[in-house]
Design a protein around this motif. Structure first.
Motif, PDB file in Angstrom:
ATOM      1  N   THR A  76      -1.202   8.734  -6.756  1.00  0.00           N
ATOM      2  CA  THR A  76       0.086   8.108  -7.080  1.00  0.00           C
ATOM      3  C   THR A  76       0.607   7.291  -5.899  1.00  0.00           C
ATOM      4  OG1 THR A  76       0.591   9.914  -8.603  1.00  0.00           O
ATOM      5  CG2 THR A  76       2.447   8.585  -7.838  1.00  0.00           C
ATOM      6  N   LEU A  77       0.506   7.846  -4.702  1.00  0.00           N
ATOM      7  CA  LEU A  77       0.974   7.166  -3.495  1.00  0.00           C
ATOM      8  C   LEU A  77       0.232   5.850  -3.275  1.00  0.00           C
ATOM      9  CD1 LEU A  77       2.759   7.444  -0.901  1.00  0.00           C
ATOM     10  CD2 LEU A  77       0.776   8.539   0.161  1.00  0.00           C
ATOM     11  N   PHE A  78      -1.093   5.891  -3.390  1.00  0.00           N
ATOM     12  CA  PHE A  78      -1.888   4.684  -3.147  1.00  0.00           C
ATOM     13  C   PHE A  78      -1.810   3.706  -4.311  1.00  0.00           C
ATOM     14  CE2 PHE A  78      -3.357   7.109   0.353  1.00  0.00           C
ATOM     15  CZ  PHE A  78      -3.838   6.192   1.281  1.00  0.00           C
ATOM     16  N   ALA A  79      -1.578   4.188  -5.520  1.00  0.00           N
ATOM     17  CA  ALA A  79      -1.471   3.308  -6.691  1.00  0.00           C
ATOM     18  C   ALA A  79      -0.273   2.373  -6.591  1.00  0.00           C
ATOM     19  CB  ALA A  79      -1.405   4.133  -7.973  1.00  0.00           C
ATOM     20  N   GLU A  80       0.700   2.714  -5.764  1.00  0.00           N
ATOM     21  CA  GLU A  80       1.843   1.814  -5.546  1.00  0.00           C
ATOM     22  C   GLU A  80       1.400   0.523  -4.865  1.00  0.00           C
ATOM     23  OE1 GLU A  80       4.837   3.932  -3.354  1.00  0.00           O
ATOM     24  OE2 GLU A  80       4.938   5.543  -4.853  1.00  0.00           O
TER      25      GLU A  80
END
Length: 79
Positions: A19-23
């Motif tokens: 989720t963090l990197f998908a931003e």
């Protein structure tokens, strides 16, 4: 590009990392490295992001940032 994320809190999950990197772009794989005996996180993970520009953006934005009270390090993984 394959990224190495180090100094993760033992409480950080694969889902939270993804989720963090998908931003910052598309994440194709996320692999949180676990201890075989305990099943606990070893404190590092590998992620793959197919777009170089998005990968570099993620490195720049997330390296030395604080996640779950730990200052993480993000860099290109050695080939």
């Amino acid at each position: 590009m394959k990224l190495l994320v180090r100094n993760l809190s033992r409480a950080t999950t694969e889902h939270e990392l993804r989720t963090l990197f998908a931003e910052h772009g598309k994440v194709t794989t996320c692999n949180l490295v676990l201890d075989k005996e305990t099943g606990q996180s070893k404190g590092f993970a590998f992620l793959e992001m197919p777009n170089d520009i998005e990968s570099k953006s993620a490195i720049k934005a997330l390296n030395q940032s604080t996640v779950d009270k730990s200052k993480i390090r993000v860099k290109l993984a050695d080939a």
